[in-house]
Motif scaffolding. Sequence first.
Motif, PDB file in Angstrom:
ATOM      1  N   LEU A  14      40.031  42.497  45.744  1.00  0.00           N
ATOM      2  CA  LEU A  14      38.663  42.783  45.909  1.00  0.00           C
ATOM      3  C   LEU A  14      38.227  43.842  44.969  1.00  0.00           C
ATOM      4  CD1 LEU A  14      38.817  44.300  49.606  1.00  0.00           C
ATOM      5  CD2 LEU A  14      37.359  42.569  48.716  1.00  0.00           C
ATOM      6  N   ALA A  15      39.106  44.365  43.939  1.00  0.00           N
ATOM      7  CA  ALA A  15      38.833  44.986  42.573  1.00  0.00           C
ATOM      8  C   ALA A  15      38.435  43.984  41.599  1.00  0.00           C
ATOM      9  CB  ALA A  15      39.744  45.794  42.246  1.00  0.00           C
ATOM     10  N   ILE A  16      39.279  42.797  41.568  1.00  0.00           N
ATOM     11  CA  ILE A  16      38.773  41.838  40.678  1.00  0.00           C
ATOM     12  C   ILE A  16      37.430  41.351  40.823  1.00  0.00           C
ATOM     13  CG2 ILE A  16      39.483  39.238  39.608  1.00  0.00           C
ATOM     14  CD1 ILE A  16      42.128  40.462  39.595  1.00  0.00           C
ATOM     15  N   PHE A  17      37.253  41.129  42.304  1.00  0.00           N
ATOM     16  CA  PHE A  17      35.895  40.496  42.651  1.00  0.00           C
ATOM     17  C   PHE A  17      34.780  41.158  42.445  1.00  0.00           C
ATOM     18  CE2 PHE A  17      32.842  39.726  46.106  1.00  0.00           C
ATOM     19  CZ  PHE A  17      32.481  38.375  45.411  1.00  0.00           C
ATOM     20  N   SER A  18      34.894  42.713  42.673  1.00  0.00           N
ATOM     21  CA  SER A  18      33.953  43.627  42.474  1.00  0.00           C
ATOM     22  C   SER A  18      33.581  43.712  40.797  1.00  0.00           C
ATOM     23  CB  SER A  18      34.463  45.050  43.004  1.00  0.00           C
ATOM     24  OG  SER A  18      34.434  44.965  44.302  1.00  0.00           O
ATOM     25  N   TYR A  19      34.722  43.618  40.101  1.00  0.00           N
ATOM     26  CA  TYR A  19      34.635  43.658  38.671  1.00  0.00           C
ATOM     27  C   TYR A  19      33.703  42.290  38.203  1.00  0.00           C
ATOM     28  CZ  TYR A  19      35.385  43.524  33.648  1.00  0.00           C
ATOM     29  OH  TYR A  19      35.192  43.406  32.447  1.00  0.00           O
ATOM     30  N   MET A  20      34.000  41.134  38.849  1.00  0.00           N
ATOM     31  CA  MET A  20      33.418  40.138  38.331  1.00  0.00           C
ATOM     32  C   MET A  20      31.890  40.044  38.951  1.00  0.00           C
ATOM     33  SD  MET A  20      35.381  38.540  36.604  1.00  0.00           S
ATOM     34  CE  MET A  20      34.303  37.438  36.146  1.00  0.00           C
ATOM     35  N   THR A  21      31.520  40.877  39.906  1.00  0.00           N
ATOM     36  CA  THR A  21      30.137  41.021  40.399  1.00  0.00           C
ATOM     37  C   THR A  21      29.247  42.151  39.931  1.00  0.00           C
ATOM     38  OG1 THR A  21      30.971  41.867  42.474  1.00  0.00           O
ATOM     39  CG2 THR A  21      30.432  39.733  42.600  1.00  0.00           C
ATOM     40  N   HIS A  22      30.019  42.664  38.884  1.00  0.00           N
ATOM     41  CA  HIS A  22      29.436  43.799  38.083  1.00  0.00           C
ATOM     42  C   HIS A  22      29.292  45.103  39.059  1.00  0.00           C
ATOM     43  CE1 HIS A  22      28.899  41.202  34.592  1.00  0.00           C
ATOM     44  NE2 HIS A  22      28.038  40.416  35.362  1.00  0.00           N
ATOM     45  N   ASP A  24      31.078  48.101  39.111  1.00  0.00           N
ATOM     46  CA  ASP A  24      31.905  48.826  38.528  1.00  0.00           C
ATOM     47  C   ASP A  24      32.800  50.010  39.206  1.00  0.00           C
ATOM     48  OD1 ASP A  24      31.963  47.302  36.192  1.00  0.00           O
ATOM     49  OD2 ASP A  24      30.546  48.368  35.443  1.00  0.00           O
ATOM     50  N   ILE A  25      31.917  50.457  40.011  1.00  0.00           N
ATOM     51  CA  ILE A  25      32.320  51.715  40.812  1.00  0.00           C
ATOM     52  C   ILE A  25      33.127  51.465  41.843  1.00  0.00           C
ATOM     53  CG2 ILE A  25      31.621  53.674  42.280  1.00  0.00           C
ATOM     54  CD1 ILE A  25      29.267  54.098  40.756  1.00  0.00           C
ATOM     55  N   PHE A  30      38.732  50.234  44.459  1.00  0.00           N
ATOM     56  CA  PHE A  30      39.634  49.391  44.714  1.00  0.00           C
ATOM     57  C   PHE A  30      41.083  49.508  44.283  1.00  0.00           C
ATOM     58  CE2 PHE A  30      36.316  47.009  47.065  1.00  0.00           C
ATOM     59  CZ  PHE A  30      36.669  47.196  48.237  1.00  0.00           C
ATOM     60  N   ILE A  31      40.941  49.654  42.664  1.00  0.00           N
ATOM     61  CA  ILE A  31      42.033  49.837  41.790  1.00  0.00           C
ATOM     62  C   ILE A  31      42.716  51.278  42.181  1.00  0.00           C
ATOM     63  CG2 ILE A  31      42.754  50.599  39.432  1.00  0.00           C
ATOM     64  CD1 ILE A  31      42.382  47.686  40.031  1.00  0.00           C
ATOM     65  N   GLY A  32      42.062  52.483  42.458  1.00  0.00           N
ATOM     66  CA  GLY A  32      42.433  53.480  42.843  1.00  0.00           C
ATOM     67  C   GLY A  32      43.249  53.440  44.231  1.00  0.00           C
ATOM     68  N   THR A  33      42.674  52.717  45.118  1.00  0.00           N
ATOM     69  CA  THR A  33      43.168  52.356  46.494  1.00  0.00           C
ATOM     70  C   THR A  33      44.573  51.608  46.088  1.00  0.00           C
ATOM     71  OG1 THR A  33      41.137  52.156  47.562  1.00  0.00           O
ATOM     72  CG2 THR A  33      42.980  51.004  48.589  1.00  0.00           C
ATOM     73  N   PHE A  34      44.559  50.712  45.114  1.00  0.00           N
ATOM     74  CA  PHE A  34      45.945  49.975  45.054  1.00  0.00           C
ATOM     75  C   PHE A  34      47.050  51.066  44.404  1.00  0.00           C
ATOM     76  CE2 PHE A  34      48.449  48.119  41.352  1.00  0.00           C
ATOM     77  CZ  PHE A  34      49.207  47.473  41.978  1.00  0.00           C
TER      78      PHE A  34
END
Length: 83
Positions: A14-22, A24-25, A30-34
């Motif tokens: 989900l972090a990578i998908f969120s990054y790809m859809t711009h 950023d927050i 999701f990276i923090g959750t990881f």
Amino acid sequence: MTRSTCWSLFAVSLAIFSYMTHRDISANIFIGTFLIIQGLKPADEERLNQSAMALCAIVGTTIFGFAICAWLFGLEWSRPASW
């Protein structure tokens, strides 16, 4: 696959998908959750059953694969037009 590994795969996807859809927050959350999941996982964690493990692996890999393909093919998501 343990529960923490399953949820970590999902959070990274989900972090990578969120990054790809711009978004950023969302990607940062999701990276923090990881990182929190990996830091707090118990040492004696039990393994998931086969069906839950397969479902988690399929969903996480699908989201991850979609995000990578979108990045490779140059798909751009933008905000919807305002009314």
